[in-house]
Design a protein around this motif. Structure first.
Motif, PDB file in Angstrom:
ATOM      1  N   ILE A 130      61.802  55.799  27.815  1.00  0.00           N
ATOM      2  CA  ILE A 130      62.056  57.150  27.338  1.00  0.00           C
ATOM      3  C   ILE A 130      63.557  57.359  27.208  1.00  0.00           C
ATOM      4  O   ILE A 130      64.296  57.126  28.152  1.00  0.00           O
ATOM      5  N   LYS A 131      63.984  57.804  26.054  1.00  0.00           N
ATOM      6  CA  LYS A 131      65.405  58.056  25.861  1.00  0.00           C
ATOM      7  C   LYS A 131      65.577  59.314  25.018  1.00  0.00           C
ATOM      8  O   LYS A 131      64.647  59.781  24.368  1.00  0.00           O
ATOM      9  N   SER A 132      66.744  59.856  25.018  1.00  0.00           N
ATOM     10  CA  SER A 132      66.996  61.083  24.270  1.00  0.00           C
ATOM     11  C   SER A 132      66.866  60.828  22.777  1.00  0.00           C
ATOM     12  O   SER A 132      67.313  59.805  22.257  1.00  0.00           O
ATOM     13  N   GLU A 133      66.278  61.771  22.067  1.00  0.00           N
ATOM     14  CA  GLU A 133      66.127  61.698  20.609  1.00  0.00           C
ATOM     15  C   GLU A 133      67.222  62.555  19.993  1.00  0.00           C
ATOM     16  O   GLU A 133      67.151  63.772  19.974  1.00  0.00           O
ATOM     17  N   ASP A 134      68.288  61.921  19.525  1.00  0.00           N
ATOM     18  CA  ASP A 134      69.465  62.649  19.046  1.00  0.00           C
ATOM     19  C   ASP A 134      69.547  62.741  17.526  1.00  0.00           C
ATOM     20  O   ASP A 134      70.419  63.407  16.994  1.00  0.00           O
ATOM     21  N   SER A 135      68.686  62.075  16.823  1.00  0.00           N
ATOM     22  CA  SER A 135      68.780  62.080  15.361  1.00  0.00           C
ATOM     23  C   SER A 135      68.359  63.437  14.805  1.00  0.00           C
ATOM     24  O   SER A 135      67.706  64.227  15.474  1.00  0.00           O
ATOM     25  N   CYS A 136      68.750  63.702  13.570  1.00  0.00           N
ATOM     26  CA  CYS A 136      68.420  64.987  12.949  1.00  0.00           C
ATOM     27  C   CYS A 136      66.929  65.115  12.697  1.00  0.00           C
ATOM     28  O   CYS A 136      66.361  66.209  12.753  1.00  0.00           O
ATOM     29  N   HIS A 137      66.286  64.005  12.379  1.00  0.00           N
ATOM     30  CA  HIS A 137      64.853  64.046  12.100  1.00  0.00           C
ATOM     31  C   HIS A 137      64.063  63.643  13.341  1.00  0.00           C
ATOM     32  O   HIS A 137      64.408  62.686  14.017  1.00  0.00           O
ATOM     33  N   LEU A 138      63.023  64.398  13.607  1.00  0.00           N
ATOM     34  CA  LEU A 138      62.203  64.146  14.794  1.00  0.00           C
ATOM     35  C   LEU A 138      60.921  63.447  14.384  1.00  0.00           C
ATOM     36  O   LEU A 138      60.151  63.965  13.566  1.00  0.00           O
ATOM     37  N   ASP A 139      60.692  62.275  14.918  1.00  0.00           N
ATOM     38  CA  ASP A 139      59.458  61.532  14.654  1.00  0.00           C
ATOM     39  C   ASP A 139      58.391  62.033  15.622  1.00  0.00           C
ATOM     40  O   ASP A 139      58.340  61.636  16.787  1.00  0.00           O
ATOM     41  N   ALA A 140      57.534  62.936  15.129  1.00  0.00           N
ATOM     42  CA  ALA A 140      56.550  63.586  16.000  1.00  0.00           C
ATOM     43  C   ALA A 140      55.556  62.600  16.597  1.00  0.00           C
ATOM     44  O   ALA A 140      54.966  62.854  17.636  1.00  0.00           O
ATOM     45  N   SER A 141      55.370  61.476  15.939  1.00  0.00           N
ATOM     46  CA  SER A 141      54.372  60.521  16.410  1.00  0.00           C
ATOM     47  C   SER A 141      54.768  59.869  17.727  1.00  0.00           C
ATOM     48  O   SER A 141      53.916  59.367  18.464  1.00  0.00           O
ATOM     49  N   LYS A 142      56.069  59.837  18.021  1.00  0.00           N
ATOM     50  CA  LYS A 142      56.481  59.180  19.261  1.00  0.00           C
ATOM     51  C   LYS A 142      57.453  60.010  20.094  1.00  0.00           C
ATOM     52  O   LYS A 142      58.020  59.528  21.068  1.00  0.00           O
ATOM     53  N   ALA A 143      57.637  61.264  19.706  1.00  0.00           N
ATOM     54  CA  ALA A 143      58.597  62.112  20.418  1.00  0.00           C
ATOM     55  C   ALA A 143      57.884  63.108  21.315  1.00  0.00           C
ATOM     56  O   ALA A 143      56.756  63.527  21.061  1.00  0.00           O
ATOM     57  N   SER A 144      58.577  63.476  22.383  1.00  0.00           N
ATOM     58  CA  SER A 144      58.120  64.524  23.292  1.00  0.00           C
ATOM     59  C   SER A 144      59.269  65.495  23.526  1.00  0.00           C
ATOM     60  O   SER A 144      60.437  65.185  23.249  1.00  0.00           O
ATOM     61  N   LEU A 145      58.923  66.659  24.026  1.00  0.00           N
ATOM     62  CA  LEU A 145      59.917  67.702  24.305  1.00  0.00           C
ATOM     63  C   LEU A 145      60.010  67.901  25.813  1.00  0.00           C
ATOM     64  O   LEU A 145      58.997  68.157  26.477  1.00  0.00           O
ATOM     65  N   PHE A 146      61.217  67.778  26.340  1.00  0.00           N
ATOM     66  CA  PHE A 146      61.441  68.012  27.770  1.00  0.00           C
ATOM     67  C   PHE A 146      62.126  69.361  27.949  1.00  0.00           C
ATOM     68  O   PHE A 146      63.190  69.618  27.372  1.00  0.00           O
ATOM     69  N   LEU A 147      61.498  70.242  28.742  1.00  0.00           N
ATOM     70  CA  LEU A 147      62.017  71.581  28.993  1.00  0.00           C
ATOM     71  C   LEU A 147      62.357  71.739  30.465  1.00  0.00           C
ATOM     72  O   LEU A 147      61.615  71.276  31.338  1.00  0.00           O
ATOM     73  N   SER A 148      63.465  72.406  30.718  1.00  0.00           N
ATOM     74  CA  SER A 148      63.872  72.703  32.093  1.00  0.00           C
ATOM     75  C   SER A 148      64.264  74.172  32.149  1.00  0.00           C
ATOM     76  O   SER A 148      65.083  74.631  31.344  1.00  0.00           O
ATOM     77  N   PHE A 149      63.672  74.943  33.085  1.00  0.00           N
ATOM     78  CA  PHE A 149      63.994  76.368  33.176  1.00  0.00           C
ATOM     79  C   PHE A 149      63.570  76.923  34.535  1.00  0.00           C
ATOM     80  O   PHE A 149      62.815  76.288  35.283  1.00  0.00           O
ATOM     81  N   ASP A 150      64.070  78.122  34.830  1.00  0.00           N
ATOM     82  CA  ASP A 150      63.735  78.838  36.065  1.00  0.00           C
ATOM     83  C   ASP A 150      63.000  80.127  35.717  1.00  0.00           C
ATOM     84  O   ASP A 150      63.301  80.774  34.707  1.00  0.00           O
ATOM     85  N   LEU A 151      62.053  80.505  36.590  1.00  0.00           N
ATOM     86  CA  LEU A 151      61.331  81.768  36.436  1.00  0.00           C
ATOM     87  C   LEU A 151      61.349  82.534  37.746  1.00  0.00           C
ATOM     88  O   LEU A 151      61.402  81.946  38.828  1.00  0.00           O
TER      89      LEU A 151
END
Length: 691
Positions: free
Chosen positions: A652-673
């Motif tokens: 797993i590595k950061s996806e920095d390109s302008c285009h996101l390949d949805a087939s192999k990409a995930s979204l990592f979210l960090s937040f407080d509630l």
């Protein structure tokens, strides 16, 4: 439970899957000092600076000002969040101080920093000066008491804080006494101390009152040998008269260094230090045997984890306290305290519980239990997989959709719904259904709902099916797995009292209070969710006449919940005096205001549909009292950040390109509630889809 609920943001959103595995959803409590709980021992330590900055004397006048915008309900207790946050910080610091006071008592070390931590240096100096004045007046020949008769430490509003201060003052100055008047601690000269000084040396009197205040179990104190029988008799009589209910005295023979026989008085606490009128649990609490720890659990409900732990430790589930319920399908870190268990015993079960998906860290002794809501909030690290565009979205830029959604949520917040896990997500019977049956005092119906099995064929559900078919509590008890502590407690009661109205009532009552009220609060949460949706459907994001808003004016320590909730008037609506972020909705109960517009009318209609129009929200048979409270209709997310991950075989590595390949990409979210906010609800607002 959230299919028909509203959104406050107008972005399109995106699709994705959450909780593919527990490691995709990590929840970590944020303690009252704003620190993340960890799996290392470092989180146990509280610096002296932190203690001083959070002393009760320094904080009591700020309690209603700190976190003033926050108003809500804890997962299991209807509490005003903003009224508790500041006092929780103070309580946590005092809890640490109280532990230090206890250690000082046990070790005999004079820890001069304790009162500085509790009161602040300036107030402690004034207290020391008052103590000196008392002693000077006693030592003066004419004793005209040229000092103030009493000294105030100021109002201390938390009971635990006051108890800690009482002990700390009397340990440092045994010749003083402390009393509470309307939450204010008053320090006075101790007349009993002075009277005892007329019978024994001041050193002995000093030691006696320190011994008396410490109340250490099995401890003893001996006065110096005394050959005068009449004098010993006077000392016996003084102690019996003043402290006879607590102490007993006995004369015993001693041999001095020269071999001469003499007699001394020994003092010890009576075997029954607690009043007979008090239950045994109160006596146990006086022993201050509490062990705190951080619980890491994976794919377990909080109450299920407590069931495992109580079975391993040989204590009751009610002996555990915690700040809130955590998600099941997740890895979670939360603070817990268990009473009647030593840290050594807690460490012993560490290996045994690993196979159940649990680990324990930061095991240490404390002086009291935790309270629900005693935290700053929760931190979430969440991975959203299987990303994609919404079905009717013609946009080709998934990355843009995600960025737009996250920026919107940062600006506008989200509707503060209770999450589906509160109601038993995916279960055949929801917890709110059981709560409604309890409120209608349909105890047998509630019991049958409780034992309704799921569709799986595991031992737990086999036992539940057997019970519904046979009502054989004893046979079901034999079939129910040991870790199902709640079910087994109920079955034992049903076996004893029968499966009728009275028997089921007694069985429900056999559960700890937090478990009993959990179901009722689930029903109240369901009504709140529906009310929030109705409010947005009728009025949108505009604040209208009859809405309830949290008032931040003229707030003082005596303000009640209803004093702080204001009904919006027509002129205030026209002048746009309030924003939607200030609007609150009531959790139903016996002591709350309802909106005076269509939303209030809706509440009454919904309660009537559930046959609760005359409900008093008090169940005396179960000792449940539901006063109700208020919860913000919107909440903000804090410290929200995100990045894209490339789920490739290489790792797993950061996806920095302008285009996101949805087939192999995930979204990592960090937040407080904030406490009582649900990450799944926040995610639903971000993604605009059910998760």
């Amino acid at each position: 439970m959230l299919n028909s609920f509203s959104y406050v943001n107008d972005h399109i959103g995106f699709c994705g899957s959450v909780k593919n595995s527990p490691s995709d959803f990590v929840v970590t409590e944020i303690d009252v000092f704003g620190r993340l709980l960890s799996d290392t021992e470092s989180s146990c330590a509280i610096s002296e600076t932190s203690l001083k900055q959070n002393s009760p004397y320094q904080q009591h006048h700020k309690r209603l000002r700190i976190n003033a915008p926050e108003l809500g309900v804890e997962d299991e207790h209807c509490q005003l969040e903003n009224l508790s946050h500041a006092s929780e910080e103070c309580l946590s610091s005092v809890k640490e101080n109280k532990e230090r006071v206890t250690k000082t008592i046990q070790s005999g070390i004079d820890d001069t920093d304790i009162l500085d931590s509790l009161l602040g240096k300036s107030v402690n100096e004034l207290l020391s000066q008052f103590a000196c004045n008392v002693k000077d007046a006693w030592n003066s020949e004419n004793d005209q008491t040229p000092y103030s008769n009493e000294f105030s430490l100021g109002p201390i509003f938390e009971k635990e804080n006051r108890a800690c201060l009482h002990s700390a003052v009397r340990q440092k100055f045994p010749f003083l006494m402390t009393v509470t008047k309307n939450s204010e601690i008053i320090v006075k000269a101790n007349a009993d101390y002075r009277e005892l000084c007329q019978l024994v040396t001041e050193e002995e009197a000093y030691d006696f009152f320190k011994f008396l205040d410490a109340k250490l179990e099995n401890s003893k104190l001996s006065f110096k040998p005394d050959k005068n029988k009449e004098h010993r008799k006077t000392v016996h009589h003084f102690i019996s008269k003043k402290f006879g209910k607590l102490l007993e005295t006995k004369s015993f023979s001693v041999t001095d260094f020269s071999g001469q026989q003499n007699t001394a008085i020994m003092v010890r606490f009576r075997d029954k230090m607690c009043s007979r009128k008090r239950p045994a649990a109160d006596c146990q609490e006086k022993q201050n045997l509490y062990t705190a720890f951080t619980l890491q659990k994976e794919n377990l409900e909080t109450l299920e984890a407590i069931g495992y732990l109580s079975s391993e430790l040989g204590v009751l589930p009610s002996d555990f306290s915690y700040t809130g319920i955590k998600d099941k399908k997740a890895i979670t870190y939360q603070a817990m305290v268990v009473k009647k268990v030593t840290p050594e015993r807690m460490k012993e079960v560490g290996t045994a519980i690993v196979k159940k998906g649990m680990k324990v860290y930061n095991i240490h002794r404390v002086c009291q239990h935790l309270r629900l809501g005693q935290l700053k909030g929760n931190h979430f690290d969440i991975t959203v997989r299987d990303l994609g565009l919404q079905q009717n979205d013609s946009s080709a830029d998934l990355k843009e959709r995600i960025s737009e959604a996250i920026e919107n949520i940062k600006t506008n917040g989200f509707v503060n719904y209770y999450g589906p896990q509160r109601f038993g997500q995916g279960q055949n019977v929801r917890t709110d259904q059981i709560g409604l049956a309890l409120l209608n005092e349909e105890m047998v119906k509630a019991m049958k709902l409780f034992f309704t099995p799921e569709d799986t064929d595991d031992p737990v559900n086999q036992a539940k099916k057997y019970f519904l078919q046979t009502e054989d509590a004893k046979g079901t008890l034999a079939r129910m797995p040991e870790f199902k502590v709640r079910e087994k407690m109920i079955l034992r009661a049903l076996n004893r009292y029968g499966v009728n109205h009275e028997g089921c009532t007694r069985a429900w009552f056999s559960l700890p209070h937090s478990m009993r009220i959990f179901y009722v609060h689930a029903y109240c949460s369901k009504i709140w969710n529906a009310a929030a949706s109705y409010r947005f459907k009728i009025y949108g994001s505009k604040v209208v006449e009859g809405d309830l808003v949290l008032s931040e004016e003229n707030v003082d320590e005596s303000s009640s919940l209803n004093d702080r909730v204001h009904i919006v008037t027509a002129p205030e609506e026209s002048a746009n005096n309030y924003t939607i972020h200030q609007v609150v909705l009531p959790m139903v109960g016996h002591s709350i205001k309802y909106p005076s517009n269509k939303v209030g009318q809706w509440y009454h209609e919904m309660l009537a549909e559930d046959a609760l129009q005359t409900c008093r929200f008090r169940l005396s048979a179960l000792q449940l009292n539901i006063p109700g409270c208020y919860r913000h209709i919107l909440k903000n997310v804090h410290n929200l950040s995100y990045r894209f991950l490339d789920d490739s075989k290489e790792g797993i590595k950061s996806e920095d390109s302008c285009h996101l390949d949805a087939s192999k990409a995930s979204l990592f979210l960090s937040f407080d509630l904030d406490p009582s906010c649900y990450a799944t609800v926040c995610l639903r607002e971000i993604m605009k889809c059910d998760i």
